[in-house]
Design a protein around this motif. Structure first.
Motif, PDB file in Angstrom:
ATOM      1  N   THR A 193       0.835  -1.204   0.000  1.00  0.00           N
ATOM      2  CA  THR A 193       0.000   0.000   0.000  1.00  0.00           C
ATOM      3  C   THR A 193       0.869   1.253   0.000  1.00  0.00           C
ATOM      4  O   THR A 193       0.547   2.252  -0.658  1.00  0.00           O
ATOM      5  CB  THR A 193      -0.943   0.002   1.218  1.00  0.00           C
ATOM      6  OG1 THR A 193      -1.728  -1.192   1.203  1.00  0.00           O
ATOM      7  CG2 THR A 193      -1.874   1.196   1.194  1.00  0.00           C
ATOM      8  N   ALA A 194       1.998   1.206   0.733  1.00  0.00           N
ATOM      9  CA  ALA A 194       2.942   2.331   0.698  1.00  0.00           C
ATOM     10  C   ALA A 194       3.549   2.486  -0.699  1.00  0.00           C
ATOM     11  O   ALA A 194       3.713   3.605  -1.200  1.00  0.00           O
ATOM     12  CB  ALA A 194       4.038   2.125   1.738  1.00  0.00           C
ATOM     13  N   VAL A 195       3.860   1.342  -1.337  1.00  0.00           N
ATOM     14  CA  VAL A 195       4.385   1.398  -2.709  1.00  0.00           C
ATOM     15  C   VAL A 195       3.342   1.995  -3.650  1.00  0.00           C
ATOM     16  O   VAL A 195       3.667   2.761  -4.561  1.00  0.00           O
ATOM     17  CB  VAL A 195       4.807  -0.010  -3.168  1.00  0.00           C
ATOM     18  CG1 VAL A 195       5.139  -0.013  -4.658  1.00  0.00           C
ATOM     19  CG2 VAL A 195       6.003  -0.502  -2.364  1.00  0.00           C
ATOM     20  N   SER A 196       2.052   1.665  -3.426  1.00  0.00           N
ATOM     21  CA  SER A 196       0.978   2.257  -4.223  1.00  0.00           C
ATOM     22  C   SER A 196       1.009   3.772  -4.114  1.00  0.00           C
ATOM     23  O   SER A 196       0.860   4.487  -5.117  1.00  0.00           O
ATOM     24  CB  SER A 196      -0.388   1.748  -3.747  1.00  0.00           C
ATOM     25  OG  SER A 196      -0.519   0.364  -3.906  1.00  0.00           O
ATOM     26  N   ALA A 197       1.195   4.266  -2.889  1.00  0.00           N
ATOM     27  CA  ALA A 197       1.217   5.708  -2.662  1.00  0.00           C
ATOM     28  C   ALA A 197       2.394   6.381  -3.356  1.00  0.00           C
ATOM     29  O   ALA A 197       2.311   7.545  -3.748  1.00  0.00           O
ATOM     30  CB  ALA A 197       1.254   5.994  -1.164  1.00  0.00           C
ATOM     31  N   LEU A 198       3.495   5.648  -3.506  1.00  0.00           N
ATOM     32  CA  LEU A 198       4.709   6.225  -4.086  1.00  0.00           C
ATOM     33  C   LEU A 198       4.865   5.933  -5.571  1.00  0.00           C
ATOM     34  O   LEU A 198       5.850   6.351  -6.185  1.00  0.00           O
ATOM     35  CB  LEU A 198       5.942   5.696  -3.329  1.00  0.00           C
ATOM     36  CG  LEU A 198       5.957   5.975  -1.818  1.00  0.00           C
ATOM     37  CD1 LEU A 198       7.154   5.292  -1.165  1.00  0.00           C
ATOM     38  CD2 LEU A 198       5.977   7.461  -1.547  1.00  0.00           C
ATOM     39  N   ALA A 199       3.907   5.192  -6.149  1.00  0.00           N
ATOM     40  CA  ALA A 199       4.027   4.764  -7.549  1.00  0.00           C
ATOM     41  C   ALA A 199       4.128   5.963  -8.486  1.00  0.00           C
ATOM     42  O   ALA A 199       3.384   6.936  -8.361  1.00  0.00           O
ATOM     43  CB  ALA A 199       2.823   3.904  -7.923  1.00  0.00           C
ATOM     44  N   GLN A 200       5.045   5.857  -9.437  1.00  0.00           N
ATOM     45  CA  GLN A 200       5.252   6.927 -10.414  1.00  0.00           C
ATOM     46  C   GLN A 200       4.747   6.559 -11.797  1.00  0.00           C
ATOM     47  O   GLN A 200       4.828   7.368 -12.728  1.00  0.00           O
ATOM     48  CB  GLN A 200       6.746   7.263 -10.498  1.00  0.00           C
ATOM     49  CG  GLN A 200       7.327   7.781  -9.197  1.00  0.00           C
ATOM     50  CD  GLN A 200       6.639   9.046  -8.711  1.00  0.00           C
ATOM     51  OE1 GLN A 200       6.447   9.989  -9.489  1.00  0.00           O
ATOM     52  NE2 GLN A 200       6.248   9.088  -7.450  1.00  0.00           N
ATOM     53  N   SER A 201       4.212   5.340 -11.944  1.00  0.00           N
ATOM     54  CA  SER A 201       3.683   4.910 -13.236  1.00  0.00           C
ATOM     55  C   SER A 201       2.487   3.999 -12.993  1.00  0.00           C
ATOM     56  O   SER A 201       2.319   3.426 -11.902  1.00  0.00           O
ATOM     57  CB  SER A 201       4.752   4.156 -14.037  1.00  0.00           C
ATOM     58  OG  SER A 201       5.049   2.911 -13.413  1.00  0.00           O
ATOM     59  N   TYR A 202       1.681   3.858 -14.024  1.00  0.00           N
ATOM     60  CA  TYR A 202       0.507   2.985 -13.918  1.00  0.00           C
ATOM     61  C   TYR A 202       0.924   1.537 -13.669  1.00  0.00           C
ATOM     62  O   TYR A 202       0.314   0.827 -12.879  1.00  0.00           O
ATOM     63  CB  TYR A 202      -0.314   3.079 -15.197  1.00  0.00           C
ATOM     64  CG  TYR A 202      -1.554   2.215 -15.185  1.00  0.00           C
ATOM     65  CD1 TYR A 202      -2.711   2.643 -14.551  1.00  0.00           C
ATOM     66  CD2 TYR A 202      -1.565   0.970 -15.815  1.00  0.00           C
ATOM     67  CE1 TYR A 202      -3.861   1.851 -14.530  1.00  0.00           C
ATOM     68  CE2 TYR A 202      -2.707   0.176 -15.814  1.00  0.00           C
ATOM     69  CZ  TYR A 202      -3.847   0.621 -15.160  1.00  0.00           C
ATOM     70  OH  TYR A 202      -4.962  -0.172 -15.145  1.00  0.00           O
TER      71      TYR A 202
END
Length: 388
Positions: A84-93
């Protein structure tokens, strides 16, 4: 007190899982603009999530079957918090989709084990109430979690609510690891059905898939029904859905008090009640008051059914309760997907009003399956007796 605190943490874990699954719906424009993609592509983040849960629940639960509940929940919540933290930091779809798939894989196993895990904390006569408390978390998620997350995302950016959910997941993880007993698999009486019966169990799986399909044929398109058939303004939809959400929360609480004593009759009542509510919605949906009451009643019955289902699995599971829960969880998610697809076809064909009618008729099929459950169990017992 230790058991009740752990149960509260488990209820909060159901809250964060349900919230994170559907939160992108409320933040479609913000996520699409931030990642340079379309809103339809962001919508697929929810569809893909549900598909992964359907496909992965049973095989992953079998793989993790021999892990202790505390250890397994710790791993699942750890995956949830990190992904979920990675989702928040995602820079691409692509990176956001990959993170969502990881969360969905953890959720697939989570729903299979959380009910037996909660039940194992308590003696049998209070398990119905414990399961009711457990499912208040999942019922509160669409009522409180998704609206709050949407508001927070609109105010502070779509990434912030995902970070908040990740933090809550970490807190829950710490509480569970610190307080939940570390029983080896199979040591709790909640790990096996109290009255195991394959006939009753598979009837329950079929009835679950049908009832949830019926519910979501109608509920997926309740917004255009209320505006197009009942004549409500768009601004009234939010308050009406709030009423439905509150009714669902009440349904979970009521189910917790009755399912321990009246397991199968409770399932009959909620299934028949949903069928009646959806058919009333079809017949009298043009009347605003009737539409609100029928929609709220359907929400009450569906949420109550989820709590009843959890308790029934603990009774009739023919083997391990986590594997049995994996089967019913898969059936539940199949129903959500099938209901949305059928409703979509009806929307472009027979019209939005037909979604309530078809939902009611499918629920009637579920009621037939529920009513057949004791007969199937009796036939099985007679067959076993004649062989022996």
């Amino acid at each position: 007190m230790r058991a009740w605190v752990t149960l509260t943490a488990l209820a909060l874990s159901t809250f964060v899982y349900v919230t994170v699954e559907t939160l992108p719906i409320g933040l479609l424009p913000q996520i699409a603009q931030s990642l340079g993609t379309s809103t339809s592509a962001v919508g697929l983040l929810v569809t893909a999530y549900g598909f992964v849960v359907v496909v992965a629940t049973v095989p992953l639960t079998k793989l993790a079957h021999r892990w202790s509940r505390r250890r397994l929940l710790g791993v699942l919540l750890g995956v949830f918090a990190v992904a979920t933290a990675v989702s928040a930091l995602a820079q691409s779809y692509g990176s956001l989709l990959a993170a969502r798939v990881a969360i969905a894989l953890s959720q697939a196993v989570f729903w299979a084990i959380v009910t037996p895990a909660a039940a194992s904390l308590f003696v049998p006569h209070v398990r119905g109430r414990a399961i009711s408390i457990l499912y208040t978390g999942s019922s509160a998620a669409p009522l409180l979690g998704v609206p709050a997350g949407t508001w927070l995302g609109q105010q502070a950016g779509w990434r912030v609510p995902f970070l908040a959910l990740s933090a809550i997941g970490l807190v829950v993880l710490v509480v569970i690891v610190a307080l939940m007993p570390d029983l080896p698999p199979g040591r709790s009486d909640a790990d096996r059905g109290t009255a195991p019966d394959p006939g009753r169990y598979w009837t329950l799986v079929v009835a679950t898939a049908l009832m949830v399909t019926g519910a979501f044929v109608s509920f997926t398109y309740i917004n255009p029904f209320l505006t197009g058939v009942s004549g409500f303004a768009e601004s009234a939809i939010g308050p009406i859905l709030l009423v439905r959400g509150l009714a669902g929360l009440a349904g979970v609480i009521v189910a917790g008090f009755v399912v321990g004593r009246w397991g199968w009759p409770s399932l009959v009542v909620v299934t028949a009640g949903q069928a009646v509510c959806l058919l009333v919605l079809y017949a009298f949906g043009a009347n605003g008051a009737a539409a609100v009451v029928a929609s709220a009643g359907a929400g009450f019955m569906l949420a109550g059914m989820a709590a009843v289902l959890g308790a029934r699995v603990l009774e009739v599971a023919p083997g391990a309760t986590d594997l049995a829960s994996a089967g019913t969880s898969t059936a539940f998610n199949v129903g959500i997907t099938a209901g949305a697809l059928i409703g979509s076809a009806l929307l472009t064909g027979a019209g939005v009003r037909s979604t309530a009618l078809v939902g009611g008729l499918v629920t009637m099929a579920a009621l037939i399956a529920v009513l057949a459950e004791p007969r199937l169990a009796t036939r099985r017992a007679q067959t076993v007796g004649s062989v022996t």
